[in-house]
Scaffold this motif. Structure first.
Motif, PDB file in Angstrom:
ATOM      1  N   CYS A   7       0.842  -1.193   0.000  1.00 23.95           N
ATOM      2  CA  CYS A   7       0.000   0.000   0.000  1.00 23.95           C
ATOM      3  C   CYS A   7       0.880   1.246   0.000  1.00 23.95           C
ATOM      4  CB  CYS A   7      -0.916   0.003   1.218  1.00 23.95           C
ATOM      5  SG  CYS A   7      -2.029   1.425   1.245  1.00 23.95           S
ATOM      6  N   THR A   9      -0.303   4.393   0.274  1.00 22.10           N
ATOM      7  CA  THR A   9      -0.911   5.512   0.996  1.00 22.10           C
ATOM      8  C   THR A   9      -1.042   5.288   2.496  1.00 22.10           C
ATOM      9  OG1 THR A   9      -3.115   4.650   0.459  1.00 22.10           O
ATOM     10  CG2 THR A   9      -2.192   6.309  -1.037  1.00 22.10           C
ATOM     11  N   CYS A  10      -0.550   4.176   3.005  1.00 24.46           N
ATOM     12  CA  CYS A  10      -0.662   3.880   4.438  1.00 24.46           C
ATOM     13  C   CYS A  10       0.045   4.935   5.277  1.00 24.46           C
ATOM     14  CB  CYS A  10      -0.048   2.513   4.745  1.00 24.46           C
ATOM     15  SG  CYS A  10      -1.144   1.134   4.400  1.00 24.46           S
ATOM     16  N   ARG A  11      -0.495   5.136   6.462  1.00 28.14           N
ATOM     17  CA  ARG A  11       0.066   6.085   7.422  1.00 28.14           C
ATOM     18  C   ARG A  11       1.483   5.681   7.816  1.00 28.14           C
ATOM     19  NH1 ARG A  11      -3.641   9.279   9.518  1.00 28.14           N
ATOM     20  NH2 ARG A  11      -2.524   9.649  11.446  1.00 28.14           N
ATOM     21  N   LYS A  17       0.339  10.636   9.639  1.00 26.93           N
ATOM     22  CA  LYS A  17       0.162  10.235   8.242  1.00 26.93           C
ATOM     23  C   LYS A  17       1.497  10.170   7.517  1.00 26.93           C
ATOM     24  CE  LYS A  17      -2.310  10.975   3.968  1.00 26.93           C
ATOM     25  NZ  LYS A  17      -2.310   9.582   3.634  1.00 26.93           N
ATOM     26  N   THR A  24       4.521   9.089   3.128  1.00 33.18           N
ATOM     27  CA  THR A  24       3.655   8.208   3.911  1.00 33.18           C
ATOM     28  C   THR A  24       4.470   7.007   4.379  1.00 33.18           C
ATOM     29  OG1 THR A  24       2.968   6.848   2.034  1.00 33.18           O
ATOM     30  CG2 THR A  24       1.628   8.829   2.506  1.00 33.18           C
ATOM     31  N   CYS A  51      -4.216   2.583  -1.264  1.00 30.61           N
ATOM     32  CA  CYS A  51      -5.211   2.163  -0.282  1.00 30.61           C
ATOM     33  C   CYS A  51      -5.701   0.726  -0.450  1.00 30.61           C
ATOM     34  CB  CYS A  51      -6.401   3.102  -0.224  1.00 30.61           C
ATOM     35  SG  CYS A  51      -7.336   2.861   1.308  1.00 30.61           S
ATOM     36  N   TRP A  53      -7.503  -0.543   1.997  1.00 28.47           N
ATOM     37  CA  TRP A  53      -8.666  -0.544   2.899  1.00 28.47           C
ATOM     38  C   TRP A  53      -8.349  -1.206   4.236  1.00 28.47           C
ATOM     39  CZ3 TRP A  53     -13.898  -1.652   0.061  1.00 28.47           C
ATOM     40  CH2 TRP A  53     -14.109  -0.683  -0.911  1.00 28.47           C
ATOM     41  N   CYS A  55      -6.831   0.716   6.893  1.00 27.83           N
ATOM     42  CA  CYS A  55      -6.281   1.928   7.490  1.00 27.83           C
ATOM     43  C   CYS A  55      -6.045   1.828   8.999  1.00 27.83           C
ATOM     44  CB  CYS A  55      -7.178   3.119   7.177  1.00 27.83           C
ATOM     45  SG  CYS A  55      -7.338   3.388   5.389  1.00 27.83           S
ATOM     46  N   LYS A  56      -6.754   0.966   9.690  1.00 25.18           N
ATOM     47  CA  LYS A  56      -6.530   0.817  11.132  1.00 25.18           C
ATOM     48  C   LYS A  56      -5.238   0.073  11.424  1.00 25.18           C
ATOM     49  CE  LYS A  56     -11.253   1.264  12.632  1.00 25.18           C
ATOM     50  NZ  LYS A  56     -12.348   0.732  13.408  1.00 25.18           N
ATOM     51  N   HIS A  58      -1.872   0.220   9.678  1.00 21.37           N
ATOM     52  CA  HIS A  58      -1.070   0.879   8.645  1.00 21.37           C
ATOM     53  C   HIS A  58       0.079   0.009   8.121  1.00 21.37           C
ATOM     54  CE1 HIS A  58       2.219   1.703  11.449  1.00 21.37           C
ATOM     55  NE2 HIS A  58       1.263   1.829  12.349  1.00 21.37           N
TER      56      HIS A  58
END
Length: 123
Positions: A7, A9-11, A17, A24, A51, A53, A55-56, A58
């Motif tokens: 991913c 876009t992961c934090r 972020k 990122t 992403c 999906w 996001c919790k 990262h």
């Protein structure tokens, strides 16, 4: 076909972020993975995806295989050491007929990161 999907876009962490350099966590981990692959002189497919999906948890990574189990992972640190552990586990996975790796062989940095095991699609 086997590949690692990361991913982009992961934090960077649960609370941030982006890291100190503005990237990122996903971008940072991807850069470390590319370096680790190059340093090992591997011809390994590395795909990126905006992403996944998750996001919790990262820094998500999918260890994809169309003949063995595929694994969805998360909560990775965006570090070179973590990229190395992901690669080490991925090669153990590839040595297995089914994609199942005995827990006692897992690199320590891979423990606690697995979210789902997905069976291969059978024709």
């Amino acid at each position: 076909m086997r590949e690692i999907v990361m991913c982009s876009t992961c934090r960077f962490s649960a609370g941030e972020k982006a890291g100190p350099d503005g990237r990122t966590g996903g971008e940072t981990l991807i850069a470390h993975m590319r370096e680790a692959i190059a340093d090992r002189r591997l011809a390994l497919p590395l795909a990126t995806q905006a992403c996944l999906w998750n996001c919790k948890r990262h820094c998500s990574v999918v260890l994809r295989d169309d003949e063995r189990f595929t694994y969805f992972t998360g909560d990775h640190e965006p570090t070179r050491a973590q990229a190395e552990a992901i690669l080490d586990w991925f090669f153990l996975h590839g040595e297995s007929e089914t994609g199942e790796v005995s827990f006692r062989h897992w690199p320590d940095r891979m423990r606690g990161h697995f979210i789902a095991r997905i069976p291969p699609v059978k024709p």
